[in-house]
Design an enzyme around this catalytic site. Structure first.
Site, short mmCIF file in Angstrom:
data_model
loop_
_atom_site.label_atom_id
_atom_site.label_comp_id
_atom_site.label_asym_id
_atom_site.label_seq_id
_atom_site.Cartn_x
_atom_site.Cartn_y
_atom_site.Cartn_z
N LEU A 12 0.84 -1.20 0.00
CA LEU A 12 0.00 0.00 0.00
C LEU A 12 0.88 1.25 0.00
CD1 LEU A 12 -2.66 -1.09 2.65
CD2 LEU A 12 -2.66 -1.45 0.16
N ALA A 14 -0.31 4.47 -1.75
CA ALA A 14 -1.02 5.52 -2.48
C ALA A 14 -1.17 6.80 -1.67
CB ALA A 14 -2.39 5.01 -2.91
N GLY A 15 -0.93 6.71 -0.37
CA GLY A 15 -1.14 7.88 0.50
C GLY A 15 -0.15 8.99 0.21
N ARG A 19 2.62 14.66 6.41
CA ARG A 19 3.41 15.09 7.58
C ARG A 19 4.92 15.07 7.33
NH1 ARG A 19 0.62 11.38 11.95
NH2 ARG A 19 -0.10 10.38 10.04
N GLN A 76 -4.69 3.63 -7.69
CA GLN A 76 -5.91 3.88 -6.92
C GLN A 76 -6.22 5.36 -7.12
OE1 GLN A 76 -5.46 4.01 -2.66
NE2 GLN A 76 -7.57 3.39 -2.26
N ASN A 230 5.66 8.44 9.63
CA ASN A 230 4.72 9.48 9.21
C ASN A 230 5.40 10.84 9.09
OD1 ASN A 230 2.38 7.83 9.08
ND2 ASN A 230 2.34 7.79 11.31
N LYS A 353 40.47 13.00 -10.23
CA LYS A 353 39.26 12.75 -11.03
C LYS A 353 39.69 12.09 -12.33
CE LYS A 353 37.86 14.92 -14.26
NZ LYS A 353 37.53 15.79 -15.37
N TYR A 368 46.25 18.60 -7.81
CA TYR A 368 45.03 18.29 -8.54
C TYR A 368 45.41 17.40 -9.72
CZ TYR A 368 41.16 18.29 -11.71
OH TYR A 368 40.19 17.85 -12.54
N ALA A 425 61.59 21.13 -10.89
CA ALA A 425 60.64 21.78 -10.00
C ALA A 425 60.16 23.10 -10.61
CB ALA A 425 61.30 22.05 -8.65
C1 UD1 Z 1 -3.38 1.77 9.36
C2 UD1 Z 1 -4.42 0.82 9.97
C3 UD1 Z 1 -4.22 0.76 11.47
C4 UD1 Z 1 -2.80 0.32 11.79
C5 UD1 Z 1 -1.79 1.23 11.09
C6 UD1 Z 1 -0.40 0.66 11.23
C7 UD1 Z 1 -6.44 0.98 8.59
C8 UD1 Z 1 -7.80 1.56 8.46
N1 UD1 Z 1 -5.75 1.31 9.68
O1 UD1 Z 1 -3.66 3.04 9.87
O2 UD1 Z 1 -5.13 -0.17 12.04
O3 UD1 Z 1 -2.58 0.36 13.19
O4 UD1 Z 1 -2.08 1.32 9.68
O5 UD1 Z 1 0.56 1.54 10.72
O6 UD1 Z 1 -6.05 0.23 7.74
N2 UD1 Z 1 -3.12 3.79 1.69
C9 UD1 Z 1 -3.47 3.61 0.37
N3 UD1 Z 1 -4.70 4.00 -0.06
C10 UD1 Z 1 -5.60 4.55 0.78
C11 UD1 Z 1 -5.25 4.73 2.13
C12 UD1 Z 1 -4.01 4.33 2.56
O7 UD1 Z 1 -2.67 3.12 -0.42
O8 UD1 Z 1 -6.70 4.87 0.30
C13 UD1 Z 1 -1.79 3.38 2.15
C14 UD1 Z 1 -0.98 4.51 2.73
O9 UD1 Z 1 -0.19 5.13 1.74
C15 UD1 Z 1 -0.10 3.77 3.75
C16 UD1 Z 1 -0.96 2.59 4.17
O10 UD1 Z 1 -1.96 2.45 3.18
O11 UD1 Z 1 1.09 3.29 3.17
C17 UD1 Z 1 -1.61 2.81 5.52
O12 UD1 Z 1 -2.43 3.96 5.43
P1 UD1 Z 1 -2.47 5.05 6.58
O13 UD1 Z 1 -3.40 6.11 6.19
O14 UD1 Z 1 -1.09 5.42 6.96
O15 UD1 Z 1 -3.15 4.19 7.73
P2 UD1 Z 1 -3.00 4.40 9.28
O16 UD1 Z 1 -3.84 5.53 9.71
O17 UD1 Z 1 -1.56 4.46 9.62
CA CA Z 2 0.51 4.92 8.61
#
Ligand code: UD1
Ligand code: CA
Length: 464
Positions: A12, A14-15, A19, A76, A230, A353, A368, A425
């Site tokens: 995963l 896509a986020g 921060r 996504q 984060n 170099k 050099y 020299a």
């Molecule tokens: C998530 C879990 C939480 C867990 C935590 C651990 C869920 C709802 N919650 O929370 O239980 O304790 O991870 O770190 O799953 N992402 C996507 N598409 C989306 C949303 C997120 O690809 O639509 C990816 C983000 O880029 C990230 C990962 O999923 O890499 C986790 O998403 P994030 O929003 O960080 O979830 P947390 O709030 O950390």
């Molecule tokens: Ca996270």
């Protein structure tokens, strides 16, 4: 038990990672010479899955451009939650059955062994879902693992949790092994009826439990492994954890690291036994160091190759090859294309170099050396400058074997100094010096007798 091979691993990523406050997407921030996503993919690849899918959204082109090997991006379009992300990925492999592993792209310390153990536990228990959990001191922000009679019932996100649930210190790590079919079914039934209005992947657990399916959990042996990133402070924390892990492994393999806290070694660096690393040393990229070499203090090497028992101190080097028993430093600057032969020397305040310096040859002081080839057993005098650039083009300088370039020479390229040749020299060498000759490229000194008395008389005296 046969080693379990998952049908798919879904990462995963896509986020946005707001921060981090960065123009670089979160998962492309690096530690120990590899991006966070690179670390996760490295661990995932060790499982040898049939499909390795990376869910991308924010900065998708940038993230996709870093993918190699089997990894394939799945877009996504809008980030509607972790459950939605997994659904989008699974829709691209509709016929896949078997075990599906899910990992977050921002957990760079996860190891292949932990993922392997999770998959094995999943297979052994024939579960619908097996989640990796961790017990942490501060669970703020994480999903809490709610158990009843010891078995996992559901995960409640921090934002949806009541005060009693927030007391739970066991958290979901966002790492799972699922069985594809019940996973697909549960993903169809996710709602957005929660504090964040998202489709939570964590809700699959409750759905499976309610359907009477087996939900298993594996508690991570090392909670550090499951830590996510984060913000930049967390990235620096994890970089330190990873540094300690890497240094400890090298020490077990026979490397002497005198000050682990100030020694930073990238994941792909290779060190032989009996290498000695002194304080404040950073080894980056594909640097390779042979047995008995001594590095540091205060040395940074990137993509360098160091021979047996070479010594390199207070040096900055990139793409340089250092021969066996050669010595470099202090205060040397080795730029790409530097090749120093066995027992050679690049000494204090020397910049090189595209310089090939042969076996037993030396550039000891204040020089050099750019675009130059030096043969064997030759010496380049203190303060020699290779004038390799005429303002438009770079030219090459060649020095033969057993040659002696005098101190404070300018070697104006292109020029060749022959075998056994010397230069005087202070010479500006603009023409080739034949084998065995002495090149003198300066005016002869003349002394003017009585000059001081005539031109600089003492106070009160008339000029002579
Ligand atoms: C998530 C879990 C939480 C867990 C935590 C651990 C869920 C709802 N919650 O929370 O239980 O304790 O991870 O770190 O799953 N992402 C996507 N598409 C989306 C949303 C997120 O690809 O639509 C990816 C983000 O880029 C990230 C990962 O999923 O890499 C986790 O998403 P994030 O929003 O960080 O979830 P947390 O709030 O950390
Ligand atoms: Ca996270």
């Amino acid at each position: 038990m046969p080693s379990a091979r998952p049908a798919a691993v879904i990462v995963l990523a896509a986020g946005e990672g707001t921060r981090m406050r960065s123009t670089t997407p979160k998962v492309l921030h690096a530690l120990a010479g590899r991006t966070m996503l690179g670390h996760v993919l490295h661990a995932a690849e060790a499982l040898d899955p049939e499909h390795l899918l990376v869910v991308v959204g924010h900065a998708r082109e940038q993230v996709t451009a870093t993918l190699t090997g089997k990894a394939r991006a799945v877009v996504q379009e809008s980030q509607d939650g972790t459950g939605h992300a997994v659904r989008v990925a699974l829709e691209t492999i509709p016929d896949v059955d078997g075990t599906v592993v899910v990992v977050p792209g921002d957990s760079p310390l996860l190891t292949a062994q932990t993922l392997q153990r999770l998959v094995e536990a999943h297979d052994l228990q024939q579960a619908a879902t097996t989640l990796l959990t961790a017990v942490v001191d501060d669970p703020t922000g994480y999903g809490r693992v709610v158990r009843s009679g010891g078995s996992v019932q559901r995960i409640v996100e921090h934002k949806d949790a009541d005060p009693a649930t927030r007391e739970i210190k066991e958290i979901g790590t966002s790492v799972y092994a699922f069985s594809a079919r019940p996973l697909r079914e549960a993903l169809q039934r996710l709602t957005t009826d929660n504090a964040q209005g998202e489709q939570y992947l964590t809700d699959v657990i409750g759905l499976h439990k309610d359907a009477g399916l087996t939900v298993a959990a594996t508690v991570a042996e090392d909670a550090d492994e499951t830590r996510g990133v984060n913000d930049r402070a967390q990235l620096a924390d994890l970089a330190r954890v990873l540094r300690d892990r890497i240094v400890a492994q090298h020490m077990r393999d026979g490397v002497a690291v005198l000050d682990p806290q100030t020694t930073w070694i990238d994941v792909d660096v290779q060190l032989a036994a009996d290498v000695i690393i002194k304080p404040n040393t950073q080894l980056h990229g594909s640097t390779t160091v042979a047995a008995g070499a001594v590095l540091g203090p205060d040395t940074t090497l990137t993509d360098c190759t160091v021979g047996e028992r070479a010594t390199i101190r207070r040096t900055d080097g990139t793409q340089a090859v250092i021969g066996a028993q050669a010595t470099v430093g202090p205060f040397s600057y080795l730029r790409p294309g530097t090749v120093l032969g066995d027992r050679g020397k690049i000494g204090a305040f020397v910049e090189t170099k595209n310089a090939e310096i042969g076996d037993d040859s030396k550039v000891p002081h204040l020089s050099y050396v750019g675009d130059m080839t030096v043969g064997e057993r030759s010496n380049i005098g203190a303060g020699t400058i290779v004038v390799n650039y005429d303002g438009q083009h770079k030219h090459r300088t060649t020095v033969g074997d057993d040659a002696r370039v005098g101190s404070n020479n300018s070697l104006v390229a292109p020029v060749r100094i022959g075998d056994n040749a010397y230069t005087a020299a202070g010479s500006a060498i603009t023409e080739d010096v034949p084998d065995g000759a002495l090149g003198v490229g300066r005016e002869r000194q003349r002394n003017i007798e009585g000059w001081t008395a005539r031109k600089r008389p003492a106070k009160g005296e008339e000029p002579a």
